[in-house]
Scaffold this active site. Structure first.
Site, short mmCIF file in Angstrom:
data_model
loop_
_atom_site.label_atom_id
_atom_site.label_comp_id
_atom_site.label_asym_id
_atom_site.label_seq_id
_atom_site.Cartn_x
_atom_site.Cartn_y
_atom_site.Cartn_z
N ASP A 101 79.23 -29.51 -0.89
CA ASP A 101 78.73 -30.33 0.22
C ASP A 101 77.27 -30.66 -0.02
O ASP A 101 76.54 -29.89 -0.66
CB ASP A 101 78.86 -29.58 1.54
CG ASP A 101 80.30 -29.44 2.00
OD1 ASP A 101 81.16 -30.16 1.46
OD2 ASP A 101 80.56 -28.59 2.88
N ARG A 102 76.83 -31.78 0.53
CA ARG A 102 75.45 -32.22 0.32
C ARG A 102 74.45 -31.15 0.72
O ARG A 102 73.45 -30.91 0.02
CB ARG A 102 75.21 -33.52 1.11
CG ARG A 102 73.80 -34.08 0.96
CD ARG A 102 73.66 -35.39 1.71
NE ARG A 102 73.84 -35.23 3.15
CZ ARG A 102 72.87 -34.82 3.97
NH1 ARG A 102 71.67 -34.53 3.50
NH2 ARG A 102 73.10 -34.71 5.26
#
Length: 380
Positions: free
Chosen positions: A208-209
């Site tokens: 995930d970012r």
């Protein structure tokens, strides 16, 4: 937090598990070769590419579109012009360009689209058209925009390990792995291409970012397939560390709860009975009485989106600074803000006319870190 390859790591596992890896890898390679052979045997046909990992190559022209600026702990991308293009979809045929823009692309106002049609920044097949133009099969819609990317952390992407097959990096929080949404040059693949010269890397897995930590990238589709197969067959272990609210139970928590996308709030998942089977094992590492927070070891056994974050929320111990699954605090994402620009402005650009302040550090981080990955053959 230091992560490095353990060259002295000795695998202690059964012969059957090793043999399963070899059998699956051989089977996958045979399928790829069969597909390519069948494609080449048909006159005028092109290889289908099925069974191969998508090539993530970056041309020098793309890399030269813009440049980075570093300020206040942020990596900022100088605004640049970019052309989106898409072939007419079946549902577009017979509809006017104005109807398509109004129903399919709601990021801007009708007034914006009218101005862009008049200027030719929105066109069909490279030719200026009015809003009443009806789309036909095979036509392509173009949209030239002044692109502003959200800033990300200026922390460097640390190279943990590299050989002829793979690159292992320590990804800072806030940087997406690949181009997505408003992020392009501010992604791991673009940054490594620009700063390290690795223009062709293949994704093996994603983070995930906002999640920091270990990320493994392949230098060829063959290597990506080998690692990807092991991941899909759940033949290697992943370990994360999270900082959560409250005193986490001292006993191991084996959470086997299905997860489903919450349709009412796109992008946010939750535990639901009719969701996909999901399992995560949690163990307490330490507890800080002063801050009433715990460090927890997380071992996901499946790979659902936001799985660790959702299961921790379900346990009543959400990650301390989680903007989506926390129970309090600011729920603001860096994707919702853009940096204050000093570059030449575009009068028709909504971001140039309405600049925002740089995001704060707390909006760029999440206390979730990918600590280690290992299979029967390797460990990082």
């Amino acid at each position: 937090m230091s992560i490095q390859k353990d060259d002295k790591y000795k695998v202690e596992t059964t012969h059957n598990k090793k043999r399963k890896v070899e059998e699956i890898t051989a089977k996958n390679s045979k399928q790829i070769n069969d597909i390519q052979s069948k494609s080449l045997s048909i006159p005028g046909s092109k290889p289908s590419g099925k069974g191969e990992k998508k090539k993530e190559g970056r041309s020098q022209k793309e890399l030269d579109e813009t440049h980075y600026e570093f300020r206040n702990g942020l990596r900022c991308v100088s605004p640049y012009y970019f052309v989106f293009e898409v072939f007419a979809k079946g549902r577009w045929i017979g509809k006017t360009v104005e109807e398509i823009l109004r129903s399919e692309f709601k990021a801007h106002t009708e007034d914006y689209y009218k101005k862009k049609l008049e200027s030719g920044d929105i066109n069909v097949n490279g030719e200026r058209v009015n809003g009443n133009k009806k789309m036909n099969h095979g036509e392509k819609l173009f949209h030239r925009v002044h692109r502003h990317e959200p800033p990300v952390s200026s922390l460097p992407i640390e190279i943990i390990y590299e050989d002829e097959d793979i690159v292992v990096v320590n990804k800072p929080s806030s940087i997406p792995v690949h181009p997505c949404g408003r992020y392009r040059h501010n992604s791991v693949l673009f940054i490594l291409a620009k700063e390290k010269g690795w223009k062709e890397l293949f994704l093996i897995h994603r983070l995930d970012r906002l999640t920091s930590g270990l990320l493994i990238l392949a230098k060829s589709s063959k290597v990506a397939s080998k690692y990807g197969i092991q991941m899909e067959e759940r033949l290697f272990q992943k370990v994360y560390l999270a900082k959560v609210k409250g005193k986490f139970p001292s006993e191991e928590q084996d959470v086997n709860q299905p997860i489903q996308v919450n349709i009412a709030c796109k992008g946010v998942n939750s535990v639901k009975e009719d969701g996909k089977q999901s399992r995560t094992i949690f163990n307490l590492v330490s507890y800080n009485e002063k801050s009433d927070t715990s460090i927890v070891k997380c071992e996901p056994k499946t790979g659902r989106t936001h799985q660790i974050r959702v299961h921790l929320q379900w346990l009543g111990h959400p990650i301390v600074n989680d903007p989506l699954y926390g129970t309090e605090g600011k729920k603001v994402s860096a994707s919702d803000v853009s940096q204050e620009e000093k570059e030449e402005k575009d009068n028709d650009c909504p971001f140039c006319s309405n600049p925002h302040l740089d995001p704060e550090e707390e909006q760029l981080s999440l206390y979730l870190h990918a600590l280690s990955y290992q299979s029967v053959e390797w460990k990082y």
